[in-house]
Design an enzyme around this catalytic site. Structure first.
Site, mmCIF file in Angstrom:
data_model
loop_
_atom_site.group_PDB
_atom_site.id
_atom_site.type_symbol
_atom_site.label_atom_id
_atom_site.label_comp_id
_atom_site.label_asym_id
_atom_site.label_seq_id
_atom_site.Cartn_x
_atom_site.Cartn_y
_atom_site.Cartn_z
ATOM 1 N N HIS A 160 0.928 -1.171 -0.001
ATOM 2 C CA HIS A 160 0.129 -0.073 -0.025
ATOM 3 C C HIS A 160 0.942 1.036 -0.101
ATOM 4 O O HIS A 160 0.651 2.061 0.814
ATOM 5 C CB HIS A 160 -0.739 0.046 1.193
ATOM 6 C CG HIS A 160 -2.145 -1.084 1.212
ATOM 7 N ND1 HIS A 160 -3.153 -1.005 1.948
ATOM 8 C CD2 HIS A 160 -2.144 -2.113 0.303
ATOM 9 C CE1 HIS A 160 -3.967 -2.096 1.610
ATOM 10 N NE2 HIS A 160 -3.222 -2.621 0.594
ATOM 11 N N ASP A 179 -1.817 3.626 3.528
ATOM 12 C CA ASP A 179 -1.567 3.250 4.774
ATOM 13 C C ASP A 179 -0.757 2.020 5.178
ATOM 14 O O ASP A 179 -0.499 1.531 6.257
ATOM 15 C CB ASP A 179 -2.960 2.769 5.086
ATOM 16 C CG ASP A 179 -3.539 1.233 4.845
ATOM 17 O OD1 ASP A 179 -2.866 0.600 3.904
ATOM 18 O OD2 ASP A 179 -4.527 0.995 5.121
ATOM 19 N N ARG A 244 -6.659 4.424 1.939
ATOM 20 C CA ARG A 244 -6.075 2.916 2.451
ATOM 21 C C ARG A 244 -5.086 2.831 1.185
ATOM 22 O O ARG A 244 -3.666 2.803 1.571
ATOM 23 C CB ARG A 244 -7.215 2.060 2.099
ATOM 24 C CG ARG A 244 -6.782 0.460 2.361
ATOM 25 C CD ARG A 244 -7.758 -0.408 2.445
ATOM 26 N NE ARG A 244 -7.597 -1.765 2.542
ATOM 27 C CZ ARG A 244 -7.323 -2.583 1.627
ATOM 28 N NH1 ARG A 244 -7.498 -2.158 0.378
ATOM 29 N NH2 ARG A 244 -7.156 -3.748 2.061
ATOM 30 N N ALA A 285 -15.533 2.027 4.961
ATOM 31 C CA ALA A 285 -15.060 1.765 3.667
ATOM 32 C C ALA A 285 -16.281 1.836 2.753
ATOM 33 O O ALA A 285 -17.349 1.573 2.801
ATOM 34 C CB ALA A 285 -14.718 0.293 3.558
ATOM 35 N N TYR A 287 -19.260 3.857 1.514
ATOM 36 C CA TYR A 287 -20.313 4.695 2.182
ATOM 37 C C TYR A 287 -20.336 4.508 3.666
ATOM 38 O O TYR A 287 -20.119 3.252 4.098
ATOM 39 C CB TYR A 287 -21.511 4.572 1.484
ATOM 40 C CG TYR A 287 -21.482 4.824 -0.058
ATOM 41 C CD1 TYR A 287 -21.505 5.808 -0.494
ATOM 42 C CD2 TYR A 287 -21.751 3.838 -0.745
ATOM 43 C CE1 TYR A 287 -21.345 6.266 -1.833
ATOM 44 C CE2 TYR A 287 -21.760 3.500 -2.154
ATOM 45 C CZ TYR A 287 -21.392 5.066 -2.646
ATOM 46 O OH TYR A 287 -21.358 5.133 -3.937
ATOM 47 N N ASP A 289 -22.386 2.957 5.625
ATOM 48 C CA ASP A 289 -23.646 2.481 5.613
ATOM 49 C C ASP A 289 -23.673 0.706 6.485
ATOM 50 O O ASP A 289 -24.738 0.013 6.310
ATOM 51 C CB ASP A 289 -24.051 1.985 4.152
ATOM 52 C CG ASP A 289 -22.761 1.269 3.412
ATOM 53 O OD1 ASP A 289 -22.049 0.867 4.278
ATOM 54 O OD2 ASP A 289 -22.721 1.131 2.253
ATOM 55 N N GLU A 324 -19.057 1.181 11.127
ATOM 56 C CA GLU A 324 -19.157 2.368 10.474
ATOM 57 C C GLU A 324 -19.813 3.479 11.057
ATOM 58 O O GLU A 324 -19.193 4.660 11.169
ATOM 59 C CB GLU A 324 -19.366 2.383 9.139
ATOM 60 C CG GLU A 324 -18.372 1.450 8.116
ATOM 61 C CD GLU A 324 -18.575 1.263 6.683
ATOM 62 O OE1 GLU A 324 -17.990 1.177 5.771
ATOM 63 O OE2 GLU A 324 -20.002 1.379 6.346
HETATM 64 CA CA LIG Z 1 -19.299 1.059 3.850
#
Ligand SMILES: [Ca+2]
Ligand SMILES: [Ca+2]
Ligand SMILES: [Ca+2]
Length: 459
Positions: A160, A179, A244, A285, A287, A289, A324
């Site tokens: 990464h 990251d 990330r 990660a 949205y 959600d 999240e």
């Molecule tokens: Ca998400």
């Protein structure tokens, strides 16, 4: 594959169709079949990482594992080495090496600014670091000379790195730094620092150790631009936080800046990047959600991280984790597009062709987006490592939103970066020399059709 039936996946591939949609919410796929042949322009490059169309009519390429900057004649594929970076380090199979490349807009215009900027990893004692170096192009000798460090001492590792470099329309340099692959696989006991902010004392001391998981903005001499945003009351090179592995970075003609980010198992992203904003990783990660991702903090395991074995599918009871929605930040900025946002009960191990733990990641819904380019007619063009395709994403609402993506230039390769000819009609695509991708049946394969090449596709 990717949560859809093998039969449907094969049918999709044979038809070169984009709409291989079932399983989760395949947010950004769909659209029509795209005819078009992928031509081979040049071969024998060693992991070309960033390619740029130059004012000399050549494609300029960094070679990550080759430790070089090479100019490629698009007419005949002939390669001319402009620079061997003697102090570059590359770990076999690693994401380190000679990475970002940006050309000064005054290159070859006779204004005395024939400058080319290169980012690469290097050894600093026992540590590896990254630096951004300015070279001067000697047109007569066709070589890059007179290296001058612009910014050195950036964090480096084998995973990464991100490492894409852009010359902005504002005359600043932009650089993505990942990251470092913390909190997963072999580095699962390392803490992700994508939300860690540099302190004033660190900035004063030239300590850039909090820059992981950020987009940076630099003056051309490497100093901190006076109009950079402040985070926590501190102005530094940091332009935006919470990434990330941001391998795509592109300005559109209107001057807006977009970037990609690679998701963990779901939710690769295309973002509209603005100063001072927070793009969420590792708390979010895609949205915010609560779908198919929680932030497990392996380094904080109550029994000690080393006592636990990393597992991508189950979190041990002593490893703390957060949903999240447990996190919020007034500057959080969701993506314009994700590839793929899947349902919370999505089974990442359902694909029976992908039971081998060493190759299973290729079957996860993510595409591993690896570059971003402003394409013709208000589009963005993003490449995929795992899918060997270019995703053409239409921008709408003045660039504030994105429509449904179309999948073009499909081959069995790992696409790493693109460049456009000045007319915008030909898209050049650089491919990795090795690694895993998806074959015609969407199964993992190490057999790449055009390893270490530059391909061309007529848009
Ligand atoms: Ca998400
Ligand atoms: Ca490029
Ligand atoms: Ca994000």
């Amino acid at each position: 594959m990717k949560g859809i039936s093998p039969a449907l996946a094969i049918a999709c591939t044979l038809a070169l169709a984009a709409a291989c949609t079932s399983g989760g919410d395949r947010t950004a796929e769909g659209g029509g079949t795209e005819p078009g042949e992928v031509r081979v322009i040049a071969t024998g490059l060693r992991d070309p990482y960033e390619i740029v169309w130059g004012p000399d009519g050549y494609i300029w390429a960094t070679e990550k594992s080759g430790g070089r900057v090479t100019r490629v004649d698009p007419a005949n594929g002939r390669k001319t080495v402009a620079l061997t970076v003697e102090d570059a380090v590359h770990t076999p199979g690693g994401q380190d090496g000679v990475l970002g490349l940006a050309l000064h807009p005054d290159l070859l215009t006779g204004k005395g600014r024939d400058w080319v900027y290169v980012a690469h990893t290097y050894a600093d004692g026992r540590d590896h670091r990254t630096k951004i170096v300015r070279y001067t192009y000697d047109q007569a000798g066709q070589v890059l000379k007179n290296p001058r460090d612009i910014l050195a001492g950036l964090v480096a590792g084998v995973d990464h790195q991100s490492g894409k470099l852009r010359f902005g329309p504002d005359g600043k340099l932009y650089y993505t730094i990942g990251d470092q692959g913390a909190n997963q696989f072999a580095l699962y006991c390392e803490t992700i620092r994508a939300q860690t902010l540099p302190t004033a004392a660190q900035v004063d001391a030239g300590d850039w150790s909090a820059y992981q998981g950020k987009v940076l903005r630099l003056d051309l001499d490497g100093s901190v631009p006076a109009d950079n945003p402040e985070f926590g009351g501190v102005r530094s090179h940091v332009y935006a936080v919470g990434f990330r592995n941001a391998q795509g970075l592109a300005f559109t003609p209107s001057g807006l800046l977009y970037g990609t980010d690679q998701g963990p198992k779901s939710d690769d992203e295309v973002n509209l990047l603005r100063p001072g904003k927070n793009y969420g990783w590792p708390h979010v990660a895609g949205y915010r959600d609560d779908k198919a991702y929680v932030y497990a903090q392996w380094a904080e395991a109550k029994n000690g991280c080393a006592s636990e074995t990393f597992n991508d599918y189950a979190i041990p009871s002593d490893v703390p984790y957060a949903e999240e929605s447990d996190w919020n930040d007034p500057d959080f900025t969701p993506p314009l597009v994700t590839f793929e946002t899947v349902a919370d009960d999505f089974d990442f191990q359902a694909d029976t062709d992908c039971v081998n733990p060493a190759t299973q990641f290729v079957c996860w819904p993510t595409l591993a987006l690896s570059s971003l380019e402003a394409g013709p007619s208000g589009t963005l063009l993003a490449t995929s490592l795992k899918d060997g395709a270019v995703y053409r994403i239409p921008l709408t609402s003045g660039g504030e939103k994105a429509g449904t993506a179309a999948r073009i230039a499909d081959t069995v390769n790992r696409y790493r970066d693109t460049a456009l000819d000045p007319g915008g009609g030909t898209l050049f695509i650089a491919t990795d020399s090795a690694g895993l991708t998806r074959d015609e049946n969407d199964s993992p394969t190490p057999v790449l059709k055009n390893p270490g090449a530059i391909l061309a596709y007529e848009l």
